[in-house]
Design a protein around this motif. Structure first.
Motif, PDB file in Angstrom:
ATOM      1  N   ARG A 273       0.826  -1.205   0.000  1.00 53.74           N
ATOM      2  CA  ARG A 273       0.000   0.000   0.000  1.00 53.74           C
ATOM      3  C   ARG A 273       0.864   1.261   0.000  1.00 53.74           C
ATOM      4  N   ALA A 274       2.042   1.168   0.580  1.00 55.00           N
ATOM      5  CA  ALA A 274       2.961   2.315   0.534  1.00 55.00           C
ATOM      6  C   ALA A 274       3.401   2.602  -0.893  1.00 55.00           C
ATOM      7  N   CYS A 275       3.620   1.544  -1.650  1.00 61.74           N
ATOM      8  CA  CYS A 275       4.077   1.689  -3.039  1.00 61.74           C
ATOM      9  C   CYS A 275       2.940   1.941  -4.016  1.00 61.74           C
ATOM     10  N   GLY A 276       1.713   1.623  -3.605  1.00 59.23           N
ATOM     11  CA  GLY A 276       0.579   1.826  -4.486  1.00 59.23           C
ATOM     12  C   GLY A 276       0.671   0.992  -5.742  1.00 59.23           C
ATOM     13  N   LEU A 277       0.319   1.589  -6.867  1.00 56.61           N
ATOM     14  CA  LEU A 277       0.307   0.859  -8.137  1.00 56.61           C
ATOM     15  C   LEU A 277       1.694   0.350  -8.508  1.00 56.61           C
ATOM     16  N   SER A 278       2.742   1.095  -8.121  1.00 52.49           N
ATOM     17  CA  SER A 278       4.115   0.664  -8.431  1.00 52.49           C
ATOM     18  C   SER A 278       4.451  -0.643  -7.719  1.00 52.49           C
ATOM     19  N   GLY A 279       3.874  -0.852  -6.543  1.00 49.88           N
ATOM     20  CA  GLY A 279       4.079  -2.102  -5.836  1.00 49.88           C
ATOM     21  C   GLY A 279       3.228  -3.220  -6.378  1.00 49.88           C
ATOM     22  N   TYR A 280       2.066  -2.855  -6.915  1.00 45.69           N
ATOM     23  CA  TYR A 280       1.117  -3.834  -7.450  1.00 45.69           C
ATOM     24  C   TYR A 280       1.575  -4.390  -8.789  1.00 45.69           C
ATOM     25  N   ARG A 281       2.300  -3.577  -9.553  1.00 45.91           N
ATOM     26  CA  ARG A 281       2.806  -4.017 -10.854  1.00 45.91           C
ATOM     27  C   ARG A 281       3.871  -5.100 -10.658  1.00 45.91           C
ATOM     28  N   ASN A 282       4.023  -5.935 -11.664  1.00 46.90           N
ATOM     29  CA  ASN A 282       5.043  -6.987 -11.624  1.00 46.90           C
ATOM     30  C   ASN A 282       6.285  -6.636 -12.442  1.00 46.90           C
ATOM     31  N   ASP A 283       6.314  -5.444 -13.044  1.00 43.42           N
ATOM     32  CA  ASP A 283       7.385  -5.146 -13.991  1.00 43.42           C
ATOM     33  C   ASP A 283       8.202  -3.910 -13.596  1.00 43.42           C
ATOM     34  N   GLY A 284       8.193  -3.549 -12.335  1.00 41.05           N
ATOM     35  CA  GLY A 284       8.947  -2.368 -11.930  1.00 41.05           C
ATOM     36  C   GLY A 284       9.897  -2.645 -10.782  1.00 41.05           C
ATOM     37  N   ASP A 285      10.700  -1.642 -10.472  1.00 41.47           N
ATOM     38  CA  ASP A 285      11.691  -1.777  -9.395  1.00 41.47           C
ATOM     39  C   ASP A 285      11.051  -1.849  -8.016  1.00 41.47           C
ATOM     40  N   PHE A 286       9.785  -1.426  -7.895  1.00 47.26           N
ATOM     41  CA  PHE A 286       9.150  -1.373  -6.589  1.00 47.26           C
ATOM     42  C   PHE A 286       8.062  -2.430  -6.416  1.00 47.26           C
ATOM     43  N   SER A 287       8.035  -3.387  -7.304  1.00 43.84           N
ATOM     44  CA  SER A 287       7.042  -4.456  -7.205  1.00 43.84           C
ATOM     45  C   SER A 287       7.267  -5.294  -5.947  1.00 43.84           C
ATOM     46  N   VAL A 288       6.187  -5.567  -5.209  1.00 44.48           N
ATOM     47  CA  VAL A 288       6.267  -6.467  -4.055  1.00 44.48           C
ATOM     48  C   VAL A 288       5.305  -7.646  -4.235  1.00 44.48           C
ATOM     49  N   GLY A 289       4.876  -7.848  -5.493  1.00 48.26           N
ATOM     50  CA  GLY A 289       3.943  -8.939  -5.776  1.00 48.26           C
ATOM     51  C   GLY A 289       4.492 -10.305  -5.410  1.00 48.26           C
ATOM     52  N   ARG A 290       5.763 -10.551  -5.741  1.00 47.57           N
ATOM     53  CA  ARG A 290       6.351 -11.865  -5.437  1.00 47.57           C
ATOM     54  C   ARG A 290       6.457 -12.064  -3.927  1.00 47.57           C
ATOM     55  N   GLN A 291       6.895 -11.044  -3.228  1.00 51.71           N
ATOM     56  CA  GLN A 291       7.007 -11.161  -1.774  1.00 51.71           C
ATOM     57  C   GLN A 291       5.639 -11.409  -1.128  1.00 51.71           C
ATOM     58  N   LEU A 292       4.599 -10.739  -1.638  1.00 52.87           N
ATOM     59  CA  LEU A 292       3.274 -10.934  -1.077  1.00 52.87           C
ATOM     60  C   LEU A 292       2.767 -12.344  -1.326  1.00 52.87           C
ATOM     61  N   ARG A 293       2.924 -12.830  -2.541  1.00 58.87           N
ATOM     62  CA  ARG A 293       2.457 -14.189  -2.846  1.00 58.87           C
ATOM     63  C   ARG A 293       3.210 -15.232  -2.038  1.00 58.87           C
ATOM     64  N   ASP A 294       4.507 -15.011  -1.864  1.00 59.80           N
ATOM     65  CA  ASP A 294       5.301 -15.975  -1.099  1.00 59.80           C
ATOM     66  C   ASP A 294       4.935 -15.961   0.382  1.00 59.80           C
ATOM     67  N   VAL A 295       4.775 -14.766   0.942  1.00 61.52           N
ATOM     68  CA  VAL A 295       4.523 -14.679   2.384  1.00 61.52           C
ATOM     69  C   VAL A 295       3.115 -15.132   2.743  1.00 61.52           C
ATOM     70  N   LEU A 296       2.200 -15.138   1.780  1.00 62.50           N
ATOM     71  CA  LEU A 296       0.849 -15.629   2.052  1.00 62.50           C
ATOM     72  C   LEU A 296       0.832 -17.124   2.381  1.00 62.50           C
ATOM     73  N   SER A 297       1.927 -17.818   2.097  1.00 57.82           N
ATOM     74  CA  SER A 297       2.020 -19.232   2.466  1.00 57.82           C
ATOM     75  C   SER A 297       2.202 -19.401   3.974  1.00 57.82           C
ATOM     76  N   ALA A 298       2.681 -18.359   4.637  1.00 56.07           N
ATOM     77  CA  ALA A 298       3.083 -18.471   6.044  1.00 56.07           C
ATOM     78  C   ALA A 298       1.950 -18.916   6.974  1.00 56.07           C
ATOM     79  N   PRO A 299       0.752 -18.318   6.911  1.00 58.58           N
ATOM     80  CA  PRO A 299      -0.309 -18.771   7.830  1.00 58.58           C
ATOM     81  C   PRO A 299      -0.859 -20.152   7.472  1.00 58.58           C
ATOM     82  N   ILE A 300      -0.585 -20.607   6.237  1.00 55.40           N
ATOM     83  CA  ILE A 300      -1.147 -21.876   5.762  1.00 55.40           C
ATOM     84  C   ILE A 300      -0.200 -23.041   6.002  1.00 55.40           C
ATOM     85  N   MET A 301       1.079 -22.768   6.026  1.00 56.68           N
ATOM     86  CA  MET A 301       2.106 -23.791   6.222  1.00 56.68           C
ATOM     87  C   MET A 301       2.020 -24.301   7.661  1.00 56.68           C
ATOM     88  N   ILE A 302       1.482 -25.505   7.857  1.00 54.36           N
ATOM     89  CA  ILE A 302       0.992 -25.972   9.153  1.00 54.36           C
ATOM     90  C   ILE A 302      -0.030 -24.919   9.621  1.00 54.36           C
TER      91      ILE A 302
END
Length: 401
Positions: free
Chosen positions: A348-377
């Motif tokens: 949310r700090a990065c806004g659209l720049s964080g939501y995009r997958n093609d920029g220097d400020f993308s956090v899409g991969r980190q978000l998808r990866d960390v969403l495994s944390a509450p589900i893993m066990i």
């Protein structure tokens, strides 16, 4: 140079911690280079793991007398954090491997087979996978359906493993099973098996939202070996003293590293936006502050639990206590939720720049990866399991114990 006590062995050995930091940074740099490709193609981070072998990090926790560096759990969690900032999958593979190594270190001393395996891990830099989930039991690792078959000194096991992370790439597997055919599901043993002892037949693919590079497919595991591959200690002891605390500390450190990577990108975005607007803070600045705060809380929670573990790592009774077990299980729950919250705030700090997958400020991969944390066990399973125990413990009457 710092003198580091290695838990579980009672020995002390000199460990060049500055060298350890440099070696970890080398692996992290390799991991970062291929992180995007690993995620996009759902492939094993081979270059990063190869670099970890070259830097001799896979055996770093093995005691010095068995050929390793004798790294402490504090060192291991720092490494998980560093790798988590570079590549989530690499860090999680490393965390799971080190959890299995910790079982060897703490419960294999005195067993000729397990001591020999420790020497092999250190010398050959073997990668160890984990097989704890099976069939319909899902994440209930304190109940096993598959049983060890005993034939004099020889044993065998057939296991429907719904998940074996990086099973196809591992050099060995640490797996749980019922002690024998007539044993209860909770009467379990832990086995250490190497690639020449077993076969894997893929039964489930790994097509997931994130953590794609862990390659956590399902397999039918067929093993034939000897009785000495069973750990001397019963699994309930290993589970309480080592498997659970080490896994939760290493996983949490990995998730914190992922969160830190997202916060770093948010910081860079806010700084650039402020420079471009004459020092005026952009709308996302408040979310960056929130991300920094939750990351600080997450790190403090992990280090507090780590300190408690290190204080008692040679005291089996303390590690099995109700208070410690509740605390270390709640660490997993709270750390996983805080990591997700931190990355969401960074997004949310990065806004659209964080939501995009093609920029220097993308956090899409980190978000998808960390969403495994509450589900893993699954967190709900953990909370349900400790509910009864929590009712038995008192509510603190003072701020400090």
């Amino acid at each position: 140079m710092g003198r580091v006590a290695h838990g579980g062995t009672g020995e002390r050995s000199l460990l060049d911690r500055s060298s350890l930091v440099e070696r970890t940074a080398t692996v992290a740099a390799s991991a970062a280079t291929e992180a995007e490709d690993v995620d996009r193609d759902a492939r094993f981070p081979q270059s990063a793991i190869d670099t970890a072998r070259q830097e001799r990090l896979l055996g770093v926790q093995i005691p010095h007398r068995f050929g390793g560096d004798g790294a402490s759990m504090s060192d291991i969690t720092d490494m998980c954090y560093t790798l988590g900032r570079a590549c989530s999958s690499t860090a999680m593979i490393f965390a799971m491997h080190q959890t299995k190594v910790a079982c060897l270190v703490r419960h294999g001393v005195g067993s000729r087979y397990h001591e020999a395996l420790m020497r092999r891990v250190a010398a050959e830099q073997l990668l160890l996978a984990s097989s704890t989930t099976e069939g319909r039991n899902g994440g209930n690792i304190r109940f096993s359906s598959a049983a060890v078959e005993h034939m004099d000194f020889e044993i065998s096991l057939v296991r429907n493993a719904t998940v074996i992370s990086y099973g196809a790439q591992a050099d060995g597997i640490i797996t749980i099973a019922r002690r024998a055919n007539d044993a209860a599901g909770s009467d379990q043993v832990l086995l250490a098996i190497t690639k020449n002892d077993y076969t894997l037949e893929r039964s489930l693919e790994w097509k997931t939202l994130g953590m794609r590079g862990t390659c956590s497919a399902g397999f039918e595991l067929k093993f034939k070996g000897t009785k000495d591959q069973i750990f001397p200690d019963a699994y309930d002891k290993i589970h309480a003293q080592t498997m659970t605390p080490v896994a939760h500390l290493c996983w949490s450190s990995t998730w914190a590293g992922i969160a830190a990577a997202a916060v770093e990108r948010a910081q860079s975005f806010i700084r650039r936006a402020a420079r471009g607007d004459g020092g005026q803070m952009p709308p996302g600045a408040a979310h960056f502050t929130a991300a920094k705060m939750t990351l600080a809380k997450l790190r403090a929670m992990i280090t507090s639990n780590l300190d408690t573990y290190l204080d008692h790592e040679n005291d089996g009774r303390a590690l099995a206590s109700l208070d410690f077990q509740s605390s270390i299980n709640l660490l997993k729950v709270q750390a996983s939720e805080l990591a997700v919250e931190t990355v969401m705030s960074a997004l949310r700090a990065c806004g659209l720049s964080g939501y995009r997958n093609d920029g220097d400020f993308s956090v899409g991969r980190q978000l998808r990866d960390v969403l495994s944390a509450p589900i893993m066990i699954n967190n709900d399973r953990i909370l349900a399991n400790i509910a009864t125990a929590s009712l038995m413990s008192g509510v603190p009457t003072k701020l400090r114990d």
